[in-house]
Each structure stands twice: as structure tokens, then as C-alpha cells.
Design a protein around this motif. Structure first.
Motif, PDB file in Angstrom:
ATOM      1  N   ILE A  12      27.712  47.255  39.413  1.00 37.14           N
ATOM      2  CA  ILE A  12      27.811  45.459  39.352  1.00 37.14           C
ATOM      3  C   ILE A  12      26.207  45.399  38.799  1.00 37.14           C
ATOM      4  N   PRO A  13      26.000  44.413  37.785  1.00 37.80           N
ATOM      5  CA  PRO A  13      24.861  44.136  37.113  1.00 37.80           C
ATOM      6  C   PRO A  13      24.010  43.589  38.261  1.00 37.80           C
ATOM      7  N   THR A  14      22.576  43.921  38.237  1.00 35.19           N
ATOM      8  CA  THR A  14      21.764  43.272  39.205  1.00 35.19           C
ATOM      9  C   THR A  14      21.718  41.702  39.265  1.00 35.19           C
ATOM     10  N   ASP A  15      21.768  40.923  38.208  1.00 33.89           N
ATOM     11  CA  ASP A  15      21.973  39.622  38.204  1.00 33.89           C
ATOM     12  C   ASP A  15      23.224  39.200  39.037  1.00 33.89           C
ATOM     13  N   VAL A  16      24.373  39.684  38.852  1.00 31.32           N
ATOM     14  CA  VAL A  16      25.384  39.579  39.590  1.00 31.32           C
ATOM     15  C   VAL A  16      25.341  39.739  41.022  1.00 31.32           C
ATOM     16  N   ALA A  17      24.796  40.957  41.437  1.00 28.67           N
ATOM     17  CA  ALA A  17      24.407  41.172  42.934  1.00 28.67           C
ATOM     18  C   ALA A  17      23.510  40.280  43.550  1.00 28.67           C
ATOM     19  N   ALA A  18      22.393  39.741  42.812  1.00 27.18           N
ATOM     20  CA  ALA A  18      21.580  38.959  43.049  1.00 27.18           C
ATOM     21  C   ALA A  18      22.240  37.485  43.654  1.00 27.18           C
ATOM     22  N   THR A  19      23.092  37.319  42.609  1.00 26.02           N
ATOM     23  CA  THR A  19      23.827  35.700  42.971  1.00 26.02           C
ATOM     24  C   THR A  19      24.728  36.099  44.120  1.00 26.02           C
ATOM     25  N   LEU A  20      25.458  37.146  44.219  1.00 25.14           N
ATOM     26  CA  LEU A  20      26.072  37.049  45.535  1.00 25.14           C
ATOM     27  C   LEU A  20      25.252  37.106  46.779  1.00 25.14           C
ATOM     28  N   GLU A  21      24.380  37.729  46.739  1.00 21.53           N
ATOM     29  CA  GLU A  21      23.339  37.900  47.989  1.00 21.53           C
ATOM     30  C   GLU A  21      23.066  36.611  48.349  1.00 21.53           C
ATOM     31  N   ARG A  22      23.061  35.583  47.344  1.00 23.93           N
ATOM     32  CA  ARG A  22      22.354  34.084  47.780  1.00 23.93           C
ATOM     33  C   ARG A  22      23.495  33.365  48.171  1.00 23.93           C
ATOM     34  N   CYS A  23      24.806  33.726  48.012  1.00 25.35           N
ATOM     35  CA  CYS A  23      26.042  33.021  48.506  1.00 25.35           C
ATOM     36  C   CYS A  23      26.242  32.702  49.744  1.00 25.35           C
ATOM     37  N   SER A  24      26.884  31.802  50.021  1.00 18.39           N
ATOM     38  CA  SER A  24      27.423  31.285  51.681  1.00 18.39           C
ATOM     39  C   SER A  24      28.733  32.147  51.619  1.00 18.39           C
TER      40      SER A  24
END
Length: 116
Positions: A12-24
Motif C-alpha cells: 500500500i502506497p504511504t500516501d494511501v495508508a496515511a489517508t486511510l489512517e485519517r478516515c472516520s
């Protein structure tokens, strides 16, 4: 929401992982639903694999990330006829192209002398 202490998979690309971690939680559920729709939109590898020139597909076995394809070569005789097993998987083009199926030779398939 508390920060995640879960290491994302390497694929998983790091930017995708970072976005997912910020999701509700609600957003994550919608993302899961969307990802499942994308998976269903892709035909199974077993439906997309076609025989190569000079070979006939004998059987195809789906193993998730890869597929085992067993082929015979009807134009050949004896040991050169087969059947032969290959591991087939889809590899995306790193330059944004379409990608292609990669056939990795596994070896000759021998029948079970016990009749199985």
C-alpha cells in the motif's frame, strides 16, 4: 479518533495508508465497500487467461494472487507434449502501461499412479 499503531502492508502506497489512517469509521466502511466493488469489477484471473500459441489449456486452478495453468502442446510428441504447469499472475506495467500476464514455468505434470 486515536492514532493507529498498525503497520500498513508494504504493497500500500504511504500516501494511501496515511489517508486511510485519517478516515472516520464511516469513511473506512465506504472505502471498504468501494474496494469490494472494484474487486468484483475485475474478472477472475481464471476467466482472463487464454492459451498461448501452440498450447491448449488443460485446466486452471485459482489460488488467489496467482493461478496455476496446466497446458499441453498438441503439435508435439511424447515428453514434449506435456502436460506442463505454470504459475500465472498479472503484473502491472511500472510505467503506467497496461501490464501483462507472466507465465512462470513450474515443471512437467505427472499423473498419480494411484489413479488420483
Amino acid at each position: 479518533m486515536t492514532p493507529s499503531h498498525i503497520d500498513p502492508p508494504d504493497a500500500i502506497p504511504t500516501d494511501v495508508a496515511a489517508t486511510l489512517e485519517r478516515c472516520s469509521d464511516a469513511e473506512l466502511r465506504e472505502i471498504i465497500h468501494y474496494a469490494q466493488q472494484l474487486l468484483r469489477a475485475h474478472p477472475p484471473l481464471t476467466d482472463a487467461i487464454e492459451s498461448r500459441p501452440g498450447e491448449d489449456l488443460v485446466r486452471i486452478e485459482d489460488h488467489g494472487a496467482y493461478t496455476i495453468a496446466v497446458v499441453e502442446r498438441p503439435g508435439e510428441t511424447d515428453k514434449d507434449r506435456g502436460p506442463f504447469a505454470y504459475r500465472v499472475n498479472w503484473e502491472s506495467d511500472v510505467n503506467g502501461g497496461e501490464g501483462k500476464y507472466r507465465w512462470h514455468y513450474l515443471g512437467k505434470v505427472y499423473s498419480d499412479p494411484g489413479g488420483g
